[in-house]
Design an enzyme around this catalytic site. Sequence first.
Site, PDB file in Angstrom:
ATOM      1  CG  HIS A  82      -1.653   1.274   1.266  1.00 16.03           C
ATOM      2  ND1 HIS A  82      -3.040   1.378   0.308  1.00 16.03           N
ATOM      3  CD2 HIS A  82      -1.459   2.572   2.070  1.00 16.03           C
ATOM      4  CE1 HIS A  82      -3.413   2.714   0.802  1.00 16.03           C
ATOM      5  NE2 HIS A  82      -2.469   3.150   1.602  1.00 16.03           N
ATOM      6  CG  ASP A 161     -12.056   4.267   6.580  1.00 19.98           C
ATOM      7  OD1 ASP A 161     -11.443   5.123   7.428  1.00 19.98           O
ATOM      8  OD2 ASP A 161     -11.874   4.228   5.270  1.00 19.98           O
ATOM      9  NE  ARG A 168     -10.091  11.079  10.356  1.00 20.29           N
ATOM     10  CZ  ARG A 168      -9.268  10.536   9.449  1.00 20.29           C
ATOM     11  NH1 ARG A 168      -9.598   9.404   9.106  1.00 20.29           N
ATOM     12  NH2 ARG A 168      -8.045  10.800   9.285  1.00 20.29           N
ATOM     13  CB  SER A 183      -8.367   5.825   8.140  1.00 22.20           C
ATOM     14  OG  SER A 183      -8.884   6.011   6.787  1.00 22.20           O
ATOM     15  CE  LYS A 187      -9.044   3.179   4.225  1.00 22.60           C
ATOM     16  NZ  LYS A 187      -9.380   4.427   3.740  1.00 22.60           N
TER      17      LYS A 187
HETATM   18  N1  URA Z   1      -5.971   8.042   3.684  1.00 22.38           N
HETATM   19  C1  URA Z   1      -7.105   7.310   3.986  1.00 22.38           C
HETATM   20  O1  URA Z   1      -7.530   6.202   3.606  1.00 22.38           O
HETATM   21  N2  URA Z   1      -7.685   7.469   5.493  1.00 22.38           N
HETATM   22  C2  URA Z   1      -7.101   8.566   6.091  1.00 22.38           C
HETATM   23  O2  URA Z   1      -7.438   8.902   7.007  1.00 22.38           O
HETATM   24  C3  URA Z   1      -6.159   9.325   5.270  1.00 22.38           C
HETATM   25  C4  URA Z   1      -5.758   9.057   4.203  1.00 22.38           C
END
Ligand code: URA
Length: 435
Positions: A82, A161, A168, A183, A187
């Site tokens: 990632h 999320d 946010r 976050s 994922k």
């Molecule tokens: N990318 C994400 O997936 N989450 C965040 O909180 C910030 C960047």
Amino acid sequence: MRMYDLIEKKRDGKNLTQEEIGYFIDGYTNDEIPDYQVSALLMAIYFQDMSEDERAMLTSAMVNSGDTIDLSNIEGIKVDKHSTGGVGDTTTLILAPLVASLGVPVAKMSGRGLGHTGGTIDKLEAVPGFHVEITSAEFIGLVNKNKVAVIGQTGNLTPADKKLYSLRDVTATVNSIPLIASSIMSKKIASGADAIVLDVKTGAGAFMKELDDAKQLAEAMVSIGNRVGRNTMAVISDMSQPLGRAIGNALEVKEAIETLKGQGPKDLTELCLTLGSQMVVLAEKATTIEEARQMLEENIANGKAFEQFKIFLEAQGGDAGVADDPSLLPQATHKIELPANTSGTVSEIVANDFGTAAMMLGAGRATKESEIDLAVGLVLHKKVGDSVKEGESLLTIHANDSDLDKVKEKLYQSITITAGSVDVPSLIYDRITKK
Ligand code: URA
Ligand code: CA
């Protein structure tokens, strides 16, 4: 349990328990806890931070808020990579076939998303015929057979999320290490990887502009991954200037082909070898990073990585002929050089602004509905530290629109040529492993 008490507890700097974190995530996902209370808790987390335990518990709760992908029918240790996002980041296109050529299973689930260029899937779709609309069973079958396949996002992953991120965004709580780390990691974990290699970018084109922040984020994510039982490592890499030379979908496919043949840009090749060797070690195909790197270099030199790319394209309907003849990829109508207006040494190429210029040409999506032009983008002939003579081409603009005044102006503003000596930024700043 009452949300009020959780807010008060975090406001006063105390740690939340697993039950409390689960209560908050489940309640918010199910619309039982209102935005205003969650906003207050997020702001308390922003100021009071979370312990490593709390961060891992928050991540697990977010994973459990929706579907998770089951990759257990794929043989071997599934390692995912990632990147926190950069400009002209072609690494996934190279790493997938490269590590697969060593028998590391790459089961890549990818999105389209917004950005300067398309995502991995958009880039691959520049290859005529290539498609990612395959069933989960086909996907798993392909990874078992060829060690590599890519599928579009399926299932309802981490709904918590999605809700939290939107909230946010409007409550000034995006920029918080525990919230960003949980976050991203939620994922990745929901996508089913056994092990994770993170490429945390730093510099003008990155989410984390400062090295120190990037390091903190990397450490937070590595800690979460290992606490929830996924072997996780991170690299901190430079994103002050674009990575490699190409920015654009088809242009990056061509750059990936060149890199897989051992003829790619130096920085892109180095980053792929660095990330790839971590992937190979986590997949337990090598015991040391040095050994893994040697194996990767060998498979570039002997053509196996390149062959693997063709197998991968063909298996998903793509014309593998593009690997031998990249001119079969979509081509822009206009190829226009941008001449240097002075002689000297290139001291700065602002990654973010170059990304914006590529987007102005149509290489990326501004909104979910925008159409991408796969052919357009930029190819840099000069990078930071290179000397240049007045009139020499700095880069080629690949465009389908002939009115390029605004793009040219943006590019000239974002590239600096100086008379003095220039410090070339490091490519790899740090490696973060489990403590
Ligand atoms: N990318 C994400 O997936 N989450 C965040 O909180 C910030 C960047
Ligand atoms: Ca690139």
